[in-house]
Enzyme design. Structure first.
Site, short mmCIF file in Angstrom:
data_model
loop_
_atom_site.label_atom_id
_atom_site.label_comp_id
_atom_site.label_asym_id
_atom_site.label_seq_id
_atom_site.Cartn_x
_atom_site.Cartn_y
_atom_site.Cartn_z
N ASN A 98 -4.39 0.19 1.95
CA ASN A 98 -3.06 -0.16 1.45
C ASN A 98 -1.98 0.82 1.88
OD1 ASN A 98 -0.99 -1.12 -0.69
ND2 ASN A 98 -1.36 1.03 -1.20
N ASP A 104 -4.60 13.20 3.28
CA ASP A 104 -3.66 12.53 4.17
C ASP A 104 -4.48 11.63 5.08
OD1 ASP A 104 -1.93 11.74 6.16
OD2 ASP A 104 -1.10 13.74 6.50
N SER A 106 1.85 -7.15 6.38
CA SER A 106 3.23 -7.39 5.95
C SER A 106 3.75 -8.63 6.66
CB SER A 106 4.11 -6.19 6.33
OG SER A 106 5.48 -6.54 6.25
N TYR A 113 6.64 -0.44 12.77
CA TYR A 113 5.99 -0.98 11.57
C TYR A 113 5.42 -2.38 11.84
CZ TYR A 113 5.64 -2.33 6.60
OH TYR A 113 5.21 -2.76 5.37
P1 NAI Z 1 5.01 2.99 -1.37
O1 NAI Z 1 5.79 3.80 -0.40
O2 NAI Z 1 5.58 2.74 -2.73
O3 NAI Z 1 3.55 3.60 -1.57
C1 NAI Z 1 2.78 3.93 -0.46
C2 NAI Z 1 1.54 4.65 -0.91
O4 NAI Z 1 0.85 5.06 0.25
C3 NAI Z 1 1.84 5.89 -1.73
O5 NAI Z 1 0.84 6.01 -2.73
C4 NAI Z 1 1.68 7.01 -0.70
O6 NAI Z 1 1.28 8.23 -1.27
C5 NAI Z 1 0.57 6.45 0.17
N1 NAI Z 1 0.56 7.04 1.50
C6 NAI Z 1 1.47 6.88 2.49
N2 NAI Z 1 1.09 7.60 3.56
C7 NAI Z 1 -0.08 8.21 3.23
C8 NAI Z 1 -0.94 9.10 3.91
N3 NAI Z 1 -0.68 9.52 5.15
N4 NAI Z 1 -2.05 9.52 3.28
C9 NAI Z 1 -2.35 9.11 2.01
N5 NAI Z 1 -1.55 8.27 1.32
C10 NAI Z 1 -0.43 7.85 1.93
O7 NAI Z 1 4.68 1.64 -0.62
P2 NAI Z 1 4.36 0.17 -1.16
O8 NAI Z 1 5.60 -0.60 -1.13
O9 NAI Z 1 3.56 0.25 -2.40
O10 NAI Z 1 3.47 -0.36 0.05
C11 NAI Z 1 2.05 -0.45 0.02
C12 NAI Z 1 1.60 -1.22 1.24
O11 NAI Z 1 2.21 -2.52 1.23
C13 NAI Z 1 2.02 -0.58 2.55
O12 NAI Z 1 1.00 -0.74 3.51
C14 NAI Z 1 3.24 -1.37 2.96
O13 NAI Z 1 3.43 -1.35 4.35
C15 NAI Z 1 2.86 -2.74 2.45
N6 NAI Z 1 4.00 -3.62 2.25
C16 NAI Z 1 4.97 -3.33 1.33
C17 NAI Z 1 6.05 -4.18 1.17
C18 NAI Z 1 7.13 -3.93 0.19
O14 NAI Z 1 8.12 -4.69 0.18
N7 NAI Z 1 7.04 -2.92 -0.66
C19 NAI Z 1 6.17 -5.40 1.99
C20 NAI Z 1 5.09 -5.62 2.91
C21 NAI Z 1 4.05 -4.75 3.02
#
Ligand code: NAI
Length: 249
Positions: A92, A65, A144, A157
């Protein structure tokens, strides 16, 4: 100096089990990096590592985590110890805890800041000593468009992502003389679990704001990360590369 035990460049990617992070892990592995993929969900992570291993790519899991600063720093240190190097760091992993500002609980603010911003600070600090010694490093932080434009319902956020941009530019200035670059990639709406939860009427409204009239794919964001990690991007630092279908131009 630590002995180089891995001939491949080593990349450490948080949130690597799904969504944008999974695409980044695949892109960097295909580009010839050894990738350490971090997530909390061991089962998902192992499935991804096995899948890529069968394709001949070099990926290892780290289950933790990232909001636990000590665990995150220890994981990066053990990566450096094991491989003798850390070339690319991609912060990420990110979470949302959306809600209207006036009703937002302190915990929802703190959880988002701790995961999205504080963990990136901890990871950059843990990675930087080795990068400084190597006189090479690529730090890529996933921000973002919310951190650029603001977004109603996302004070926590948006603050974390705006903070990440300031953190990245400051690191870029501090470490530039050591040939370490630090950049942000700022995705717009991208098709992942994070956006799947949006109600259809919100998705329709969002689409009207995107000139390209579609959400991005994780691979389109990962392609920018791959570029920033590669040799061609050596003269780019302190930048925010926006991948958003033209939404915030
Ligand atoms: P997602 O929710 O599909 O995946 C997030 C990942 O981060 C997962 O693998 C999860 O296990 C991991 N994670 C979250 N908290 C954690 C923790 N405390 N410890 C270890 N792992 C942790 O999210 P997504 O959409 O793939 O987003 C990835 C990045 O892109 C994030 O930083 C998000 O803020 C950013 N982002 C996403 C957008 C979107 O539209 N999906 C838009 C703009 C930015």
């Amino acid at each position: 100096m630590a002995e180089l035990k891995n001939q491949k460049k080593v990349a450490y990617v948080t949130g690597g089990s799904r969504g944008i992070g999974e695409a980044i892990v695949k892109t960097l592995a295909l580009d010839g990096h050894h990738v350490v993929a971090v997530a909390r969900n061991e089962e998902k992570l192992r499935a991804l590592v096995n899948e890529l291993g069968h394709l001949g790519q070099s990926v290892e899991p780290a289950v933790l985590d990232i909001a636990d600063s000590a665990a995150l720093a220890a994981s990066i240190e053990s990566t450096i110890e094991k491989h003798g190097r850390l070339d690319v760091l991609v912060n990420n992993a990110g979470i949302t805890r959306d809600g209207l500002f006036m009703r937002m609980e302190d915990k929802d603010f703190d959880d988002v800041i701790n995961t999205n911003l504080r963990a990136a600070f901890v990871a950059c600090r843990a990675a930087s000593r080795t990068m400084i010694r190597a006189k090479f490093g690529r730090i890529i932080n996933i921000a973002s468009v919310s951190g650029i434009m603001g977004n109603a319902g996302q004070v926590n956020y948006a603050a974390s992502k705006a903070g990440l941009i300031g953190l990245t530019k400051s690191i870029a200035r501090e470490l530039a003389s050591k040939q370490i670059t630090a950049n942000c990639v700022a995705p717009g709406f991208t098709t992942t679990d994070m956006t799947d939860i949006l109600p259809p009427q919100i998705k329709d409204k969002v689409l009207e704001m995107i000139p390209l009239r579609r959400f991005g794919s994780p691979g389109e964001v990962a392609a920018m990360v791959g570029f920033l990690a590669g040799d061609a991007a050596g003269y780019i630092t302190g930048q925010v590369m926006v991948v958003d279908g033209g939404m915030c131009m």
